[in-house]
Design a protein around this motif. Structure first.
Motif, PDB file in Angstrom:
ATOM      1  N   ALA A 194     -35.224   9.777 -22.878  1.00 17.91           N
ATOM      2  CA  ALA A 194     -35.788   9.594 -24.250  1.00 17.91           C
ATOM      3  C   ALA A 194     -36.839   8.105 -24.276  1.00 17.91           C
ATOM      4  CB  ALA A 194     -34.278   9.001 -25.007  1.00 17.91           C
ATOM      5  N   GLY A 195     -37.714   7.999 -23.304  1.00 15.91           N
ATOM      6  CA  GLY A 195     -38.403   7.346 -23.903  1.00 15.91           C
ATOM      7  C   GLY A 195     -38.338   5.854 -23.470  1.00 15.91           C
ATOM      8  N   LEU A 196     -37.140   5.633 -23.326  1.00 17.59           N
ATOM      9  CA  LEU A 196     -36.485   3.798 -23.417  1.00 17.59           C
ATOM     10  C   LEU A 196     -37.646   3.244 -21.750  1.00 17.59           C
ATOM     11  CD1 LEU A 196     -33.574   4.308 -25.183  1.00 17.59           C
ATOM     12  CD2 LEU A 196     -35.289   3.955 -26.244  1.00 17.59           C
ATOM     13  N   PRO A 197     -37.831   2.140 -22.025  1.00 15.79           N
ATOM     14  CA  PRO A 197     -38.352   1.712 -21.221  1.00 15.79           C
ATOM     15  C   PRO A 197     -37.332   1.100 -19.460  1.00 15.79           C
ATOM     16  CG  PRO A 197     -39.055   0.796 -23.189  1.00 15.79           C
ATOM     17  CD  PRO A 197     -38.115   1.463 -23.480  1.00 15.79           C
ATOM     18  N   ALA A 198     -37.581   1.612 -18.168  1.00 13.96           N
ATOM     19  CA  ALA A 198     -36.507   0.706 -17.602  1.00 13.96           C
ATOM     20  C   ALA A 198     -36.138  -0.533 -17.866  1.00 13.96           C
ATOM     21  CB  ALA A 198     -37.318   1.270 -16.469  1.00 13.96           C
ATOM     22  N   ALA A 199     -37.129  -1.156 -17.843  1.00 17.30           N
ATOM     23  CA  ALA A 199     -36.972  -2.480 -17.812  1.00 17.30           C
ATOM     24  C   ALA A 199     -35.705  -2.725 -18.472  1.00 17.30           C
ATOM     25  CB  ALA A 199     -38.268  -3.756 -17.924  1.00 17.30           C
ATOM     26  N   GLU A 200     -35.195  -2.309 -19.614  1.00 16.14           N
ATOM     27  CA  GLU A 200     -34.579  -2.441 -20.613  1.00 16.14           C
ATOM     28  C   GLU A 200     -33.191  -2.044 -20.671  1.00 16.14           C
ATOM     29  OE1 GLU A 200     -36.584  -1.550 -24.698  1.00 16.14           O
ATOM     30  OE2 GLU A 200     -37.957  -3.138 -24.943  1.00 16.14           O
ATOM     31  N   TYR A 201     -32.871  -0.655 -19.133  1.00 17.78           N
ATOM     32  CA  TYR A 201     -32.618  -0.050 -19.152  1.00 17.78           C
ATOM     33  C   TYR A 201     -31.057  -0.707 -19.337  1.00 17.78           C
ATOM     34  CZ  TYR A 201     -28.513   2.617 -17.425  1.00 17.78           C
ATOM     35  OH  TYR A 201     -27.643   3.385 -16.816  1.00 17.78           O
ATOM     36  N   ALA A 202     -29.666  -0.156 -20.438  1.00 17.62           N
ATOM     37  CA  ALA A 202     -28.646  -0.527 -20.028  1.00 17.62           C
ATOM     38  C   ALA A 202     -27.625   0.204 -20.261  1.00 17.62           C
ATOM     39  CB  ALA A 202     -28.729  -0.887 -21.724  1.00 17.62           C
ATOM     40  N   ASP A 203     -26.490   0.489 -19.218  1.00 13.00           N
ATOM     41  CA  ASP A 203     -25.773   1.870 -19.358  1.00 13.00           C
ATOM     42  C   ASP A 203     -24.966   2.125 -20.866  1.00 13.00           C
ATOM     43  OD1 ASP A 203     -23.472   3.688 -19.096  1.00 13.00           O
ATOM     44  OD2 ASP A 203     -22.540   2.103 -17.335  1.00 13.00           O
ATOM     45  N   PRO A 204     -25.827   2.885 -20.973  1.00 19.20           N
ATOM     46  CA  PRO A 204     -25.227   3.604 -22.577  1.00 19.20           C
ATOM     47  C   PRO A 204     -23.911   4.089 -22.729  1.00 19.20           C
ATOM     48  CG  PRO A 204     -26.206   5.632 -21.659  1.00 19.20           C
ATOM     49  CD  PRO A 204     -26.770   3.756 -20.797  1.00 19.20           C
ATOM     50  N   ARG A 205     -22.701   3.819 -21.845  1.00 13.61           N
ATOM     51  CA  ARG A 205     -21.188   4.076 -22.077  1.00 13.61           C
ATOM     52  C   ARG A 205     -20.493   1.888 -22.199  1.00 13.61           C
ATOM     53  NH1 ARG A 205     -19.077   4.871 -17.004  1.00 13.61           N
ATOM     54  NH2 ARG A 205     -21.114   3.284 -16.426  1.00 13.61           N
ATOM     55  N   PHE A 206     -21.301   1.398 -22.603  1.00 19.45           N
ATOM     56  CA  PHE A 206     -21.119   0.078 -22.049  1.00 19.45           C
ATOM     57  C   PHE A 206     -21.635  -0.323 -23.132  1.00 19.45           C
ATOM     58  CE2 PHE A 206     -18.688   1.676 -18.549  1.00 19.45           C
ATOM     59  CZ  PHE A 206     -17.688   1.474 -18.902  1.00 19.45           C
ATOM     60  N   SER A 207     -21.367  -0.796 -24.852  1.00 21.12           N
ATOM     61  CA  SER A 207     -22.268  -1.860 -25.657  1.00 21.12           C
ATOM     62  C   SER A 207     -22.079  -3.471 -24.584  1.00 21.12           C
ATOM     63  CB  SER A 207     -21.532  -1.718 -26.687  1.00 21.12           C
ATOM     64  OG  SER A 207     -21.756  -3.344 -27.773  1.00 21.12           O
ATOM     65  N   PRO A 208     -22.959  -4.374 -25.176  1.00 27.03           N
ATOM     66  CA  PRO A 208     -22.957  -5.275 -24.265  1.00 27.03           C
ATOM     67  C   PRO A 208     -21.916  -6.062 -25.133  1.00 27.03           C
ATOM     68  CG  PRO A 208     -24.614  -5.090 -25.442  1.00 27.03           C
ATOM     69  CD  PRO A 208     -24.481  -3.907 -25.385  1.00 27.03           C
ATOM     70  N   GLY A 209     -21.504  -5.815 -26.999  1.00 29.50           N
ATOM     71  CA  GLY A 209     -21.210  -6.820 -27.626  1.00 29.50           C
ATOM     72  C   GLY A 209     -19.829  -6.202 -27.911  1.00 29.50           C
ATOM     73  N   LEU A 210     -19.479  -4.872 -27.743  1.00 32.05           N
ATOM     74  CA  LEU A 210     -18.093  -4.615 -28.082  1.00 32.05           C
ATOM     75  C   LEU A 210     -18.035  -3.026 -27.769  1.00 32.05           C
ATOM     76  CD1 LEU A 210     -15.292  -4.827 -29.817  1.00 32.05           C
ATOM     77  CD2 LEU A 210     -16.347  -3.750 -32.021  1.00 32.05           C
ATOM     78  N   VAL A 211     -16.892  -2.646 -27.018  1.00 28.39           N
ATOM     79  CA  VAL A 211     -16.114  -1.675 -26.324  1.00 28.39           C
ATOM     80  C   VAL A 211     -14.623  -1.011 -27.521  1.00 28.39           C
ATOM     81  CG1 VAL A 211     -15.499  -0.485 -24.709  1.00 28.39           C
ATOM     82  CG2 VAL A 211     -17.357  -1.971 -24.202  1.00 28.39           C
ATOM     83  N   VAL A 212     -13.914  -0.635 -27.820  1.00 35.42           N
ATOM     84  CA  VAL A 212     -13.308   0.006 -28.288  1.00 35.42           C
ATOM     85  C   VAL A 212     -12.371   1.220 -27.458  1.00 35.42           C
ATOM     86  CG1 VAL A 212     -12.210   0.484 -30.586  1.00 35.42           C
ATOM     87  CG2 VAL A 212     -14.482  -0.825 -30.969  1.00 35.42           C
ATOM     88  N   ALA A 213     -11.613   0.099 -27.472  1.00 33.87           N
ATOM     89  CA  ALA A 213     -10.305   1.240 -26.894  1.00 33.87           C
ATOM     90  C   ALA A 213      -8.626   1.571 -27.136  1.00 33.87           C
ATOM     91  CB  ALA A 213     -10.360   1.148 -25.263  1.00 33.87           C
ATOM     92  N   PRO A 214      -8.869   2.955 -27.624  1.00 34.66           N
ATOM     93  CA  PRO A 214      -7.024   2.942 -27.858  1.00 34.66           C
ATOM     94  C   PRO A 214      -5.794   2.540 -26.774  1.00 34.66           C
ATOM     95  CG  PRO A 214      -8.359   5.417 -28.081  1.00 34.66           C
ATOM     96  CD  PRO A 214      -9.415   3.488 -27.478  1.00 34.66           C
ATOM     97  N   SER A 215      -6.181   1.701 -25.957  1.00 35.16           N
ATOM     98  CA  SER A 215      -5.591   1.923 -25.192  1.00 35.16           C
ATOM     99  C   SER A 215      -5.211   0.496 -25.015  1.00 35.16           C
ATOM    100  CB  SER A 215      -5.875   2.365 -23.670  1.00 35.16           C
ATOM    101  OG  SER A 215      -5.433   2.222 -22.564  1.00 35.16           O
ATOM    102  N   SER A 216      -4.046   0.206 -23.703  1.00 34.81           N
ATOM    103  CA  SER A 216      -3.712  -0.930 -23.309  1.00 34.81           C
ATOM    104  C   SER A 216      -3.824  -1.415 -22.050  1.00 34.81           C
ATOM    105  CB  SER A 216      -2.043  -1.034 -23.687  1.00 34.81           C
ATOM    106  OG  SER A 216      -1.483  -0.138 -22.599  1.00 34.81           O
ATOM    107  N   ALA A 217      -3.988  -3.087 -21.825  1.00 33.16           N
ATOM    108  CA  ALA A 217      -4.474  -3.495 -20.037  1.00 33.16           C
ATOM    109  C   ALA A 217      -2.982  -3.278 -19.325  1.00 33.16           C
ATOM    110  CB  ALA A 217      -4.032  -5.076 -20.395  1.00 33.16           C
ATOM    111  N   ALA A 218      -2.684  -3.001 -19.484  1.00 31.09           N
ATOM    112  CA  ALA A 218      -1.328  -1.964 -18.884  1.00 31.09           C
ATOM    113  C   ALA A 218      -1.640  -0.236 -18.193  1.00 31.09           C
ATOM    114  CB  ALA A 218       0.413  -1.974 -19.480  1.00 31.09           C
TER     115      ALA A 218
END
Length: 400
Positions: free
Chosen positions: A172-196
């Protein structure tokens, strides 16, 4: 009831309300919970639009939804189970889908100027486009495949997947030094689940996770012969998911044989092809799963362990027989069996006798129902679509 249209939004940057762009695969198991969140978001006075193929989105979102089209393409069939299924998910779907849609997602971000992008974990194009444009993005995790450690500590497979994700970032042409796993936002992950359900202790849930339970909303009408339900028999819903139709035929045949020896049980079977049904069963290509559960029309559910069906069954207190096929389904089946709300059977080898015994167990032993009801209460405590929209609103409005 008819589907509630997701409101259309004017294409002007000064429209009141926060602007949410949703990037999700064109698969009903991902679209339906995202649609519920979108409706709750719009009910709070905000605006929403989508990126995806019109043909897949329109039937669920309605004619007035704002859709930034990507076009459509065919993807390779996925492997049936194990590590091969995870690899084929990424190689055969996620990676080509990301490459195919990235340009359209970037154009949507530039044109619509969202305040926040909601990115399905299996649509990394949303994270790549949002990061490039400096737009905040939140992750959406409608399955448990990318949460916790569902790969069971398989370092080789995990390393391979991480390499795939870095490859998408670099392509995608994004800088390697800025890499962040695109599955996980550092600010919010919404999941229709529970801890259990995720196998986590409540204290171990990361602060950025919003475990809100199933995201439910009204669905498009599905014709169903309600008067064919037998009032004097217990009923089992059998559904193996839309993407499993090509591999489920033999399993459904074994299930039909099992049910034929349960004369006090009526089956409601979602069978897209020609499948032999036991006497008195109702077989339809599509069944109104959520409405059947809401009406209390089924006593137990036999399914593949997809999170939508599992969550919907649990919030209505229904125990399950789970025959997982691939991806996160074996993990979910194992957890629910350990928690006492389900019986786990082998999709490939379970005999009619084994399936019959499993169905008898969840129907006859009250402990399965009690465990399902407990998990259902825990899921409902997450707040569902309303809680998800509130959490997303706080994220979108946070100072940066």
């Amino acid at each position: 009831m008819p589907a509630t249209p997701v409101p259309r939004t004017p294409d002007t940057p000064d429209t009141p309300g926060k602007r949410l762009l949703i990037v999700v695969p064109p698969l009903s198991g991902h679209l339906l919970p995202a649609r519920a969140l979108a409706l709750a978001w719009a009910a709070r006075g905000h605006l929403v639009s989508w990126v995806g193929p019109e043909a897949a989105l329109r039937p669920l979102l309605g004619p007035d939804a704002e859709v930034h089209p990507t076009g459509a393409r065919l993807f390779r069939e996925q492997a049936a189970g194990g590590a091969a299924a995870v690899r084929s998910l990424w190689e055969g779907f996620v990676v080509p889908h990301t490459r195919f849609t990235l340009g359209a997602v970037r154009r949507a971000v530039a044109r619509w100027r969202p305040d926040v992008v909601l990115v399905d974990q299996h649509s990394p194009a949303g994270a790549l486009a949002a990061h490039a444009a400096g737009v905040p993005w939140a992750s959406f995790a409608p399955s448990s495949l990318e949460i916790g450690d569902p790969l069971g500590g398989d370092g080789e497979l995990t390393g391979w997947r991480d390499g795939v994700l870095r490859g998408l970032w670099e392509r995608a042409g994004l800088p390697a030094a800025e890499y962040a796993d695109p599955r996980f936002s550092p600010g919010l992950v919404v999941a229709p689940s529970s801890a259990a359900l995720l196998g986590l202790e409540p204290s171990a849930v990361p602060a950025e996770y919003a475990l809100v339970g199933p995201l439910l909303a009204d669905r498009p009408d599905v014709p169903f012969p309600w008067d064919a339900l037998a009032p004097d028999r217990r009923r089992v819903l059998v559904t193996m998911g839309t993407l499993s139709a090509e591999v489920a035929g033999d399993f459904l045949g074994r299930t039909a044989a099992a049910l034929a020896e349960l004369p006090d049980v009526q089956a409601v079977v979602a069978a897209p092809g020609e499948v032999a049904l036991p006497p008195g069963a109702i077989g339809r290509a599509h069944v109104p799963v959520l409405e059947l559960l809401e009406r209390g029309a089924v006593d137990a559910v036999l399914c593949h362990g997809g999170m939508n069906t599992v969550g919907e069954s649990l919030v209505h207190g229904r125990p399950l027989v789970l025959a997982p096929i691939r991806h996160d389904q074996p993990v979910t089946a194992g957890r629910l069996a350990a928690l006492g709300a389900a019986v786990h059977v082998d999709f490939a080898t379970a005999s009619p006798e084994r399936l019959r015994a499993a169905l008898r167990a969840v129907l006859d032993r009250p402990g399965f129902r009690s465990a399902a009801e407990l998990l259902g209460r825990q899921l409902r405590e997450g707040g569902g679509a309303v809680a998800a929209a509130e959490r997303l609103e706080r994220f979108a409005c946070a100072p940066r």
